[in-house]
Structures are given as C-alpha cells and as structure tokens.
Design a protein around this motif. Structure first.
Motif, PDB file in Angstrom:
ATOM      1  N   VAL A  97       0.732  -1.077  -0.056  1.00 23.55           N
ATOM      2  CA  VAL A  97      -0.012  -0.004  -0.026  1.00 23.55           C
ATOM      3  C   VAL A  97       0.884   1.308   0.013  1.00 23.55           C
ATOM      4  CG1 VAL A  97      -1.747   1.221   1.374  1.00 23.55           C
ATOM      5  CG2 VAL A  97      -1.761  -1.309   1.244  1.00 23.55           C
ATOM      6  N   GLU A  98       0.587   2.028  -0.824  1.00 25.00           N
ATOM      7  CA  GLU A  98       1.424   3.421  -1.121  1.00 25.00           C
ATOM      8  C   GLU A  98       1.398   4.177   0.353  1.00 25.00           C
ATOM      9  OE1 GLU A  98       1.746   7.480  -3.591  1.00 25.00           O
ATOM     10  OE2 GLU A  98       0.241   6.108  -3.976  1.00 25.00           O
ATOM     11  N   ALA A  99       2.423   4.738   0.635  1.00 20.05           N
ATOM     12  CA  ALA A  99       2.601   5.456   2.156  1.00 20.05           C
ATOM     13  C   ALA A  99       2.497   6.856   1.910  1.00 20.05           C
ATOM     14  CB  ALA A  99       4.005   4.831   2.827  1.00 20.05           C
ATOM     15  N   THR A 100       1.825   7.550   2.659  1.00 16.47           N
ATOM     16  CA  THR A 100       1.671   9.082   2.519  1.00 16.47           C
ATOM     17  C   THR A 100       1.928   9.694   3.869  1.00 16.47           C
ATOM     18  OG1 THR A 100      -0.674   8.902   2.594  1.00 16.47           O
ATOM     19  CG2 THR A 100       0.533   9.132   0.506  1.00 16.47           C
ATOM     20  N   TRP A 101       1.862  10.958   4.002  1.00 19.92           N
ATOM     21  CA  TRP A 101       1.889  11.643   5.316  1.00 19.92           C
ATOM     22  C   TRP A 101       0.628  12.335   5.463  1.00 19.92           C
ATOM     23  CZ3 TRP A 101       4.322  11.183   9.768  1.00 19.92           C
ATOM     24  CH2 TRP A 101       5.578  10.630   9.644  1.00 19.92           C
ATOM     25  N   ASP A 102      -0.118  12.397   6.421  1.00 22.58           N
ATOM     26  CA  ASP A 102      -1.294  13.263   6.722  1.00 22.58           C
ATOM     27  C   ASP A 102      -1.525  13.323   8.309  1.00 22.58           C
ATOM     28  OD1 ASP A 102      -2.443  10.839   7.554  1.00 22.58           O
ATOM     29  OD2 ASP A 102      -3.500  10.339   5.571  1.00 22.58           O
ATOM     30  N   THR A 166       9.614  15.118  14.320  1.00 25.43           N
ATOM     31  CA  THR A 166      10.636  15.875  14.025  1.00 25.43           C
ATOM     32  C   THR A 166      11.168  15.644  12.644  1.00 25.43           C
ATOM     33  OG1 THR A 166      12.358  14.623  15.182  1.00 25.43           O
ATOM     34  CG2 THR A 166      11.014  16.387  16.657  1.00 25.43           C
ATOM     35  N   ASP A 167      11.027  14.590  12.212  1.00 29.94           N
ATOM     36  CA  ASP A 167      11.193  14.268  10.792  1.00 29.94           C
ATOM     37  C   ASP A 167      10.418  13.418  10.061  1.00 29.94           C
ATOM     38  OD1 ASP A 167      12.832  13.889   8.473  1.00 29.94           O
ATOM     39  OD2 ASP A 167      14.985  13.277   9.342  1.00 29.94           O
ATOM     40  N   GLU A 168      10.035  13.828   9.090  1.00 26.00           N
ATOM     41  CA  GLU A 168       9.234  13.009   8.210  1.00 26.00           C
ATOM     42  C   GLU A 168       9.381  13.180   6.500  1.00 26.00           C
ATOM     43  OE1 GLU A 168       5.431  15.539   7.474  1.00 26.00           O
ATOM     44  OE2 GLU A 168       5.498  15.030   9.400  1.00 26.00           O
ATOM     45  N   THR A 169      10.733  13.265   6.523  1.00 28.27           N
ATOM     46  CA  THR A 169      11.372  13.219   5.093  1.00 28.27           C
ATOM     47  C   THR A 169      10.793  12.007   4.128  1.00 28.27           C
ATOM     48  OG1 THR A 169      13.294  14.573   5.845  1.00 28.27           O
ATOM     49  CG2 THR A 169      13.486  13.437   3.687  1.00 28.27           C
ATOM     50  N   SER A 170      11.007  10.815   4.690  1.00 28.09           N
ATOM     51  CA  SER A 170      10.508   9.615   4.138  1.00 28.09           C
ATOM     52  C   SER A 170       9.108   9.102   4.670  1.00 28.09           C
ATOM     53  CB  SER A 170      11.548   8.704   4.336  1.00 28.09           C
ATOM     54  OG  SER A 170      10.905   7.267   4.086  1.00 28.09           O
ATOM     55  N   THR A 171       8.398   8.762   3.913  1.00 23.85           N
ATOM     56  CA  THR A 171       7.020   8.433   4.243  1.00 23.85           C
ATOM     57  C   THR A 171       7.115   7.094   5.021  1.00 23.85           C
ATOM     58  OG1 THR A 171       6.900   7.044   2.124  1.00 23.85           O
ATOM     59  CG2 THR A 171       5.835   9.365   2.168  1.00 23.85           C
ATOM     60  N   LEU A 172       8.134   6.257   5.131  1.00 25.07           N
ATOM     61  CA  LEU A 172       8.217   5.129   5.605  1.00 25.07           C
ATOM     62  C   LEU A 172       9.361   5.041   7.005  1.00 25.07           C
ATOM     63  CD1 LEU A 172       8.863   2.479   2.696  1.00 25.07           C
ATOM     64  CD2 LEU A 172       6.726   3.230   3.955  1.00 25.07           C
ATOM     65  N   VAL A 187      12.813   8.835  19.287  1.00 26.18           N
ATOM     66  CA  VAL A 187      12.424   7.341  18.893  1.00 26.18           C
ATOM     67  C   VAL A 187      12.318   7.604  17.262  1.00 26.18           C
ATOM     68  CG1 VAL A 187      10.546   5.417  18.851  1.00 26.18           C
ATOM     69  CG2 VAL A 187      10.918   6.980  20.839  1.00 26.18           C
ATOM     70  N   LEU A 188      13.145   6.431  16.828  1.00 29.32           N
ATOM     71  CA  LEU A 188      13.118   6.194  15.283  1.00 29.32           C
ATOM     72  C   LEU A 188      12.097   5.071  15.032  1.00 29.32           C
ATOM     73  CD1 LEU A 188      14.281   6.905  12.370  1.00 29.32           C
ATOM     74  CD2 LEU A 188      15.946   5.211  13.044  1.00 29.32           C
ATOM     75  N   LEU A 189      11.227   5.548  14.125  1.00 35.95           N
ATOM     76  CA  LEU A 189       9.953   4.674  13.563  1.00 35.95           C
ATOM     77  C   LEU A 189      10.106   4.214  12.317  1.00 35.95           C
ATOM     78  CD1 LEU A 189       7.077   6.507  15.408  1.00 35.95           C
ATOM     79  CD2 LEU A 189       8.288   4.641  16.445  1.00 35.95           C
ATOM     80  N   THR A 190       9.800   3.079  12.150  1.00 34.65           N
ATOM     81  CA  THR A 190       9.538   2.662  10.584  1.00 34.65           C
ATOM     82  C   THR A 190       8.401   1.776  10.308  1.00 34.65           C
ATOM     83  OG1 THR A 190      10.946   1.451   8.804  1.00 34.65           O
ATOM     84  CG2 THR A 190      11.033   0.629  11.157  1.00 34.65           C
ATOM     85  N   ARG A 191       7.905   1.694   9.112  1.00 32.34           N
ATOM     86  CA  ARG A 191       6.834   0.811   8.778  1.00 32.34           C
ATOM     87  C   ARG A 191       6.992   0.246   7.265  1.00 32.34           C
ATOM     88  NH1 ARG A 191       2.084   5.229   7.075  1.00 32.34           N
ATOM     89  NH2 ARG A 191       3.370   6.742   5.921  1.00 32.34           N
ATOM     90  N   ALA A 192       6.475  -0.775   7.143  1.00 35.96           N
ATOM     91  CA  ALA A 192       6.643  -1.511   5.753  1.00 35.96           C
ATOM     92  C   ALA A 192       6.118  -0.840   4.754  1.00 35.96           C
ATOM     93  CB  ALA A 192       6.270  -2.984   6.166  1.00 35.96           C
ATOM     94  N   ASP A 193       4.836  -0.557   4.968  1.00 37.91           N
ATOM     95  CA  ASP A 193       4.118   0.395   3.737  1.00 37.91           C
ATOM     96  C   ASP A 193       2.993   1.131   4.352  1.00 37.91           C
ATOM     97  OD1 ASP A 193       1.822  -1.619   4.530  1.00 37.91           O
ATOM     98  OD2 ASP A 193       2.269  -2.803   2.776  1.00 37.91           O
ATOM     99  N   GLY A 194       2.261   1.665   3.531  1.00 35.00           N
ATOM    100  CA  GLY A 194       1.154   2.531   4.190  1.00 35.00           C
ATOM    101  C   GLY A 194      -0.114   1.950   5.127  1.00 35.00           C
ATOM    102  N   ALA A 195      -0.166   0.699   5.052  1.00 31.26           N
ATOM    103  CA  ALA A 195      -0.884  -0.160   5.985  1.00 31.26           C
ATOM    104  C   ALA A 195      -0.382  -0.619   6.970  1.00 31.26           C
ATOM    105  CB  ALA A 195      -1.887  -1.256   5.037  1.00 31.26           C
ATOM    106  N   ALA A 196       0.887  -0.717   7.306  1.00 32.56           N
ATOM    107  CA  ALA A 196       1.548  -1.413   8.199  1.00 32.56           C
ATOM    108  C   ALA A 196       1.748  -0.413   9.473  1.00 32.56           C
ATOM    109  CB  ALA A 196       3.072  -1.950   7.885  1.00 32.56           C
ATOM    110  N   PRO A 197       1.770  -0.753  10.624  1.00 30.61           N
ATOM    111  CA  PRO A 197       2.029  -0.175  11.851  1.00 30.61           C
ATOM    112  C   PRO A 197       3.325   0.592  11.956  1.00 30.61           C
ATOM    113  CG  PRO A 197       2.066  -2.292  12.459  1.00 30.61           C
ATOM    114  CD  PRO A 197       1.808  -2.529  10.867  1.00 30.61           C
ATOM    115  N   TRP A 198       3.346   1.672  12.767  1.00 32.15           N
ATOM    116  CA  TRP A 198       4.983   2.259  13.092  1.00 32.15           C
ATOM    117  C   TRP A 198       5.493   1.237  14.166  1.00 32.15           C
ATOM    118  CZ3 TRP A 198       7.206   5.430   9.948  1.00 32.15           C
ATOM    119  CH2 TRP A 198       6.392   6.322   9.227  1.00 32.15           C
ATOM    120  N   LEU A 199       6.783   0.957  14.053  1.00 35.72           N
ATOM    121  CA  LEU A 199       7.518   0.320  14.956  1.00 35.72           C
ATOM    122  C   LEU A 199       8.777   0.911  15.351  1.00 35.72           C
ATOM    123  CD1 LEU A 199       6.948  -3.483  13.751  1.00 35.72           C
ATOM    124  CD2 LEU A 199       5.748  -2.309  15.490  1.00 35.72           C
ATOM    125  N   ALA A 200       9.258   0.586  16.516  1.00 36.58           N
ATOM    126  CA  ALA A 200      10.498   1.562  17.043  1.00 36.58           C
ATOM    127  C   ALA A 200      11.780   0.735  16.374  1.00 36.58           C
ATOM    128  CB  ALA A 200      10.384   1.711  18.336  1.00 36.58           C
TER     129      ALA A 200
END
Length: 209
Positions: A97-102, A166-172, A187-200
């Motif tokens: 799923v395409e990841a975006t910021w909102d 503080t940083d949303e340069t990448s959508t993932l 906390v540095l977070l990452t996610r697999a795609d737009g439907a995946a949860p954020w994990l530390a």
C-alpha cells in the motif's frame, strides 16, 4: 497230437501277452522313450520363457501381470498417488500500500513513540513483564538489541509531555521527540508500507548538554 497241443498253447500265450501289453489309449504302454509335451503354463515349460510376467501375450496382446495382494498394486501396475492442489489466498494483497503523510499518520507515529517510551520507562516491573510489554513495539531487527537490557539500569521513569514528529522526510521513516523526566528521548520509527503499523527501530536517550 502232442505237437498240436503244444502249438495251440503257444499261440494262446502269445495272444494273451500281446493283449496285455497293448496300450489302452491308443499308444504304446510303458514306452520310456515316448515324447511328452509339457502342459501350457506348467512350471518350467516353454510357456514360462515365451510369456514372462509383464510381457505381452502373442495371442491376446495383453501383458501378463500378477494379482493384487493386500491392497498393493501388482507387478507392472504403477503406484499413483493423487494429492490435492494447494489452496491460495486470493484475498491477500499482491502489492504494498502506498505510504503518505497526513494528520492520521502523524498521530499514529506520535502514539507509537509514546507507547515505546512508556514501556521502556516501566522499570518497576519484573524483567520478563518489562520485555513482554516492550517487544511488540519494536521491529524484528531492534528486538535482539533491547532484549538483554536490564530494566534496573534504564534511567528514564515517565513521559512528561506530548510527543512531536521532528522528521518526516521519508514516508516510511519518522523521528519523534518524546519529553521525559530526564530529558527528550528520540524514537526512530519505521513501517513496511502505508497499511503497516509504526514500529520502533531505535530508542535514543537525551543528548548530553
């Protein structure tokens, strides 16, 4: 007269001997040199060599096979095992799923960072309980890093303010600052795609001033 009697006895003896020795079924009896044809299919007969098991018979064209024993296929019969075709989940997504910021994505990132620091700061819990709360909030790569941390050595005790992205340069990827009683954790977070949860991925302590 005596000669006639002897001749008569001789003729009778020859006749009786000939009648006894003559075969009853039309062939000479007791002839050891008579040729006997082996019966068809008899053990050791020529048929055993002409039609071995599994070769076509000249008269019928069918292969000679052994009978099935105890449910097992006979000689010459292939054992075929039929297996069901694997089932596939047609509902599974084929593309990420395409990841975006909102605003919803930012809120999810802030909530994930707050939950991570809250679990990390719960140093009053037993080690097993502390790890059971923190583990699901970490990526698989981060779990081995924090698994052996002794919670008694963690200096932070509680979250004291609202987290901020503080940083949303990448959508993932996202960096979230979380105020605590000893300073601001990142906390540095990452996610697999737009439907995946954020994990530390990382929990960074406050920088020394």
């Amino acid at each position: 007269m005596k000669r006639i009697f002897v001749v008569a006895i001789t003729v009778i003896a020859l006749a009786v001997g000939t009648w006894i020795g003559w075969p009853r079924d039309g062939g000479p009896a007791g002839d050891p040199t008579a040729e006997v044809s082996p019966g068809v299919g008899a053990p050791g007969s020529q048929d055993d060599f002409d039609n071995p098991v599994g070769t076509p018979d000249e008269t019928t064209g069918d292969a000679a096979t052994t009978e099935e024993v105890d449910g097992q296929p006979g000689a010459g019969e292939p054992a075929v095992e039929v297996t069901a075709e694997p089932e596939f989940d047609e509902t599974a997504p084929t593309e990420p799923v395409e990841a975006t910021w909102d605003d919803a994505v930012r809120k999810a990132a802030r909530d994930a960072a707050r939950a991570t620091i809250t679990a990390f700061a719960s140093t009053d819990k037993a080690e097993d309980a502390w790890w059971a709360d923190l583990k699901p909030l970490l990526t698989p790569q981060a779990q081995p890093v924090y698994k052996d941390v002794d919670p008694r050595l963690v200096p932070v005790n509680e979250v004291t303010g609202e987290p901020k992205v503080t940083d949303e340069t990448s959508t993932l990827l996202a960096e979230v600052a979380v105020p605590t009683d000893i300073g601001r954790y990142t906390v540095l977070l990452t996610r697999a795609d737009g439907a995946a949860p954020w994990l530390a991925e990382q929990i960074r302590p406050p920088e020394e001033s």
